[in-house]
Design a protein around this motif. Structure first.
Motif, PDB file in Angstrom:
ATOM      1  N   GLU A  68       7.819   9.684  -6.860  1.00  0.00           N
ATOM      2  CA  GLU A  68       7.351  10.288  -5.609  1.00  0.00           C
ATOM      3  C   GLU A  68       6.200   9.506  -4.992  1.00  0.00           C
ATOM      4  O   GLU A  68       6.156   9.304  -3.772  1.00  0.00           O
ATOM      5  CB  GLU A  68       6.936  11.737  -5.836  1.00  0.00           C
ATOM      6  CG  GLU A  68       6.586  12.458  -4.551  1.00  0.00           C
ATOM      7  CD  GLU A  68       6.701  13.955  -4.636  1.00  0.00           C
ATOM      8  OE1 GLU A  68       6.787  14.596  -3.556  1.00  0.00           O
ATOM      9  OE2 GLU A  68       6.717  14.509  -5.759  1.00  0.00           O
ATOM     10  N   ARG A  69       5.283   9.036  -5.812  1.00  0.00           N
ATOM     11  CA  ARG A  69       4.152   8.289  -5.264  1.00  0.00           C
ATOM     12  C   ARG A  69       4.592   6.945  -4.695  1.00  0.00           C
ATOM     13  O   ARG A  69       4.121   6.531  -3.630  1.00  0.00           O
ATOM     14  CB  ARG A  69       3.082   8.108  -6.338  1.00  0.00           C
ATOM     15  CG  ARG A  69       2.306   9.368  -6.654  1.00  0.00           C
ATOM     16  CD  ARG A  69       1.264   9.121  -7.720  1.00  0.00           C
ATOM     17  NE  ARG A  69       0.366   8.037  -7.349  1.00  0.00           N
ATOM     18  CZ  ARG A  69      -0.474   7.453  -8.204  1.00  0.00           C
ATOM     19  NH1 ARG A  69      -0.516   7.830  -9.466  1.00  0.00           N
ATOM     20  NH2 ARG A  69      -1.270   6.491  -7.787  1.00  0.00           N
ATOM     21  N   LEU A  70       5.478   6.253  -5.400  1.00  0.00           N
ATOM     22  CA  LEU A  70       5.969   4.973  -4.903  1.00  0.00           C
ATOM     23  C   LEU A  70       6.670   5.152  -3.565  1.00  0.00           C
ATOM     24  O   LEU A  70       6.548   4.322  -2.660  1.00  0.00           O
ATOM     25  CB  LEU A  70       6.907   4.336  -5.930  1.00  0.00           C
ATOM     26  CG  LEU A  70       7.484   2.952  -5.608  1.00  0.00           C
ATOM     27  CD1 LEU A  70       6.386   1.938  -5.330  1.00  0.00           C
ATOM     28  CD2 LEU A  70       8.370   2.470  -6.766  1.00  0.00           C
ATOM     29  N   PHE A  71       7.379   6.262  -3.423  1.00  0.00           N
ATOM     30  CA  PHE A  71       8.116   6.549  -2.188  1.00  0.00           C
ATOM     31  C   PHE A  71       7.177   7.047  -1.093  1.00  0.00           C
ATOM     32  O   PHE A  71       7.123   6.489   0.015  1.00  0.00           O
ATOM     33  CB  PHE A  71       9.192   7.600  -2.461  1.00  0.00           C
ATOM     34  CG  PHE A  71      10.179   7.788  -1.348  1.00  0.00           C
ATOM     35  CD1 PHE A  71      11.407   7.153  -1.377  1.00  0.00           C
ATOM     36  CD2 PHE A  71       9.894   8.614  -0.264  1.00  0.00           C
ATOM     37  CE1 PHE A  71      12.331   7.324  -0.352  1.00  0.00           C
ATOM     38  CE2 PHE A  71      10.799   8.781   0.769  1.00  0.00           C
ATOM     39  CZ  PHE A  71      12.018   8.138   0.722  1.00  0.00           C
ATOM     40  N   ALA A  72       6.419   8.092  -1.377  1.00  0.00           N
ATOM     41  CA  ALA A  72       5.640   8.767  -0.343  1.00  0.00           C
ATOM     42  C   ALA A  72       4.427   7.964   0.111  1.00  0.00           C
ATOM     43  O   ALA A  72       3.983   8.095   1.257  1.00  0.00           O
ATOM     44  CB  ALA A  72       5.199  10.144  -0.843  1.00  0.00           C
ATOM     45  N   GLU A  73       3.878   7.150  -0.778  1.00  0.00           N
ATOM     46  CA  GLU A  73       2.685   6.378  -0.440  1.00  0.00           C
ATOM     47  C   GLU A  73       3.018   4.934  -0.046  1.00  0.00           C
ATOM     48  O   GLU A  73       2.131   4.082   0.020  1.00  0.00           O
ATOM     49  CB  GLU A  73       1.716   6.387  -1.628  1.00  0.00           C
ATOM     50  CG  GLU A  73       1.234   7.791  -1.989  1.00  0.00           C
ATOM     51  CD  GLU A  73       0.413   7.823  -3.265  1.00  0.00           C
ATOM     52  OE1 GLU A  73       0.088   6.735  -3.802  1.00  0.00           O
ATOM     53  OE2 GLU A  73       0.098   8.935  -3.729  1.00  0.00           O
ATOM     54  N   ALA A  74       4.276   4.678   0.230  1.00  0.00           N
ATOM     55  CA  ALA A  74       4.712   3.321   0.575  1.00  0.00           C
ATOM     56  C   ALA A  74       3.993   2.816   1.814  1.00  0.00           C
ATOM     57  O   ALA A  74       3.789   3.560   2.789  1.00  0.00           O
ATOM     58  CB  ALA A  74       6.217   3.295   0.799  1.00  0.00           C
ATOM     59  N   THR A  75       3.630   1.548   1.782  1.00  0.00           N
ATOM     60  CA  THR A  75       3.078   0.882   2.958  1.00  0.00           C
ATOM     61  C   THR A  75       4.126   0.002   3.629  1.00  0.00           C
ATOM     62  O   THR A  75       3.975  -0.357   4.794  1.00  0.00           O
ATOM     63  CB  THR A  75       1.863   0.008   2.579  1.00  0.00           C
ATOM     64  OG1 THR A  75       2.286  -1.007   1.650  1.00  0.00           O
ATOM     65  CG2 THR A  75       0.764   0.848   1.957  1.00  0.00           C
ATOM     66  N   HIS A  76       5.173  -0.372   2.877  1.00  0.00           N
ATOM     67  CA  HIS A  76       6.287  -1.156   3.390  1.00  0.00           C
ATOM     68  C   HIS A  76       7.583  -0.500   2.936  1.00  0.00           C
ATOM     69  O   HIS A  76       7.648   0.095   1.857  1.00  0.00           O
ATOM     70  CB  HIS A  76       6.224  -2.601   2.887  1.00  0.00           C
ATOM     71  CG  HIS A  76       5.080  -3.371   3.474  1.00  0.00           C
ATOM     72  ND1 HIS A  76       3.777  -3.148   3.104  1.00  0.00           N
ATOM     73  CD2 HIS A  76       5.053  -4.359   4.433  1.00  0.00           C
ATOM     74  CE1 HIS A  76       2.985  -3.958   3.794  1.00  0.00           C
ATOM     75  NE2 HIS A  76       3.725  -4.701   4.597  1.00  0.00           N
ATOM     76  N   ARG A  77       8.611  -0.630   3.743  1.00  0.00           N
ATOM     77  CA  ARG A  77       9.829   0.139   3.514  1.00  0.00           C
ATOM     78  C   ARG A  77      10.514  -0.213   2.189  1.00  0.00           C
ATOM     79  O   ARG A  77      11.134   0.630   1.548  1.00  0.00           O
ATOM     80  CB  ARG A  77      10.795  -0.050   4.681  1.00  0.00           C
ATOM     81  CG  ARG A  77      11.750   1.130   4.837  1.00  0.00           C
ATOM     82  CD  ARG A  77      12.405   1.148   6.199  1.00  0.00           C
ATOM     83  NE  ARG A  77      13.122   2.411   6.377  1.00  0.00           N
ATOM     84  CZ  ARG A  77      12.592   3.495   6.934  1.00  0.00           C
ATOM     85  NH1 ARG A  77      11.357   3.463   7.375  1.00  0.00           N
ATOM     86  NH2 ARG A  77      13.296   4.606   7.052  1.00  0.00           N
ATOM     87  N   GLU A  78      10.393  -1.451   1.767  1.00  0.00           N
ATOM     88  CA  GLU A  78      11.015  -1.845   0.499  1.00  0.00           C
ATOM     89  C   GLU A  78      10.469  -1.049  -0.684  1.00  0.00           C
ATOM     90  O   GLU A  78      11.167  -0.878  -1.687  1.00  0.00           O
ATOM     91  CB  GLU A  78      10.799  -3.338   0.233  1.00  0.00           C
ATOM     92  CG  GLU A  78      11.610  -4.257   1.142  1.00  0.00           C
ATOM     93  CD  GLU A  78      10.820  -4.731   2.334  1.00  0.00           C
ATOM     94  OE1 GLU A  78      11.180  -5.765   2.912  1.00  0.00           O
ATOM     95  OE2 GLU A  78       9.830  -4.045   2.700  1.00  0.00           O
TER      96      GLU A  78
END
Length: 228
Positions: A68-78
């Motif tokens: 969830e953190r990797l997804f929700a806190e993403a700064t770039h779409r990848e």
């Protein structure tokens, strides 16, 4: 490795592999407010696999938190794509139970665009639905009439990969609940779901479309019958 460390390592690797010349075109194609690094999906999978394999997440709670953190806190779409790859990783197949459905619902609502929603629907929600229909079917059925477009799209396309395991009553309910919707992504989802199931039972799809001649949009019908 903590969730914070794993996320940082993924972010660093994706940033290092980025192609600044490719990134603007990728962002424009996806109509994304969030920038891209310019990493293509085959390269993203190649980059992430050794990181995920070398640093297994110890607990289910930590798995949920990291994804969830990797997804929700993403700064770039990848980074969002990497979060989905992490959720799908072979190390965490045992985690793919109805307990993950609330997490995947949050990712759907956060992502709210076809690139992430379609991956979550077909490759995360769908397999759990097939393995645990008693628990998950009522949830997906509820999504079919939700006010959120992306949950409704998920309900329609969640069975894309299930072939002869497709729950036809659920597919029918999801489509019928949205047949008159004018949203492009809903109409496209209906056609896609039917076209995919036509690989398994083309006659069922022909009859389904014929019975709803006046209800399904032209787009949905064209997509459904494209290969028949």
């Amino acid at each position: 490795m903590s969730a914070h460390e794993l996320i940082d390592e993924v972010r660093r690797a994706l940033a290092a592999a980025g192609d600044a010349d490719r990134a603007p075109a990728m962002q424009a194609y996806m109509k994304s407010d969030m920038p891209f690094h310019g990493v293509r999906m085959p390269d993203l999978r190649r980059i992430c696999e050794p990181i995920f394999s070398a640093h297994p997440i110890e607990s289910v709670d930590a798995f949920d938190d990291t994804v969830e953190r990797l997804f929700a806190e993403a700064t770039h779409r990848e980074e969002r794509y990497a979060a989905i790859q992490l959720a799908r990783h072979r190390l965490y197949r045992a985690h793919q139970t109805p307990d993950r459905i609330p997490l995947y619902r949050r990712l759907i609502l956060t992502g709210a665009w076809w690139d992430t929603v379609d991956e979550i629907a077909g490759n995360l929600v769908g397999p759990i639905l097939a393995a645990h229909p008693m628990e998950v079917r009522p949830i997906v059925l509820g999504w079919a009439t939700d006010s959120d477009t992306w949950l409704r799209r998920t309900a329609i396309i969640s069975q894309l990969n299930l072939k002869d395991e497709t729950d036809l009553a659920l597919l029918t309910a999801a489509i019928d609940s949205n047949a008159e919707d004018t949203d492009f992504f809903i109409r496209k989802a209906i056609g896609w779901a039917l076209r995919q199931y036509a690989r398994t039972d083309p006659e069922w799809v022909r009859a389904f479309v014929e019975a709803r001649e006046g209800r399904l949009s032209g787009l949905s019908k064209r997509e459904a019958l494209k290969r028949l």
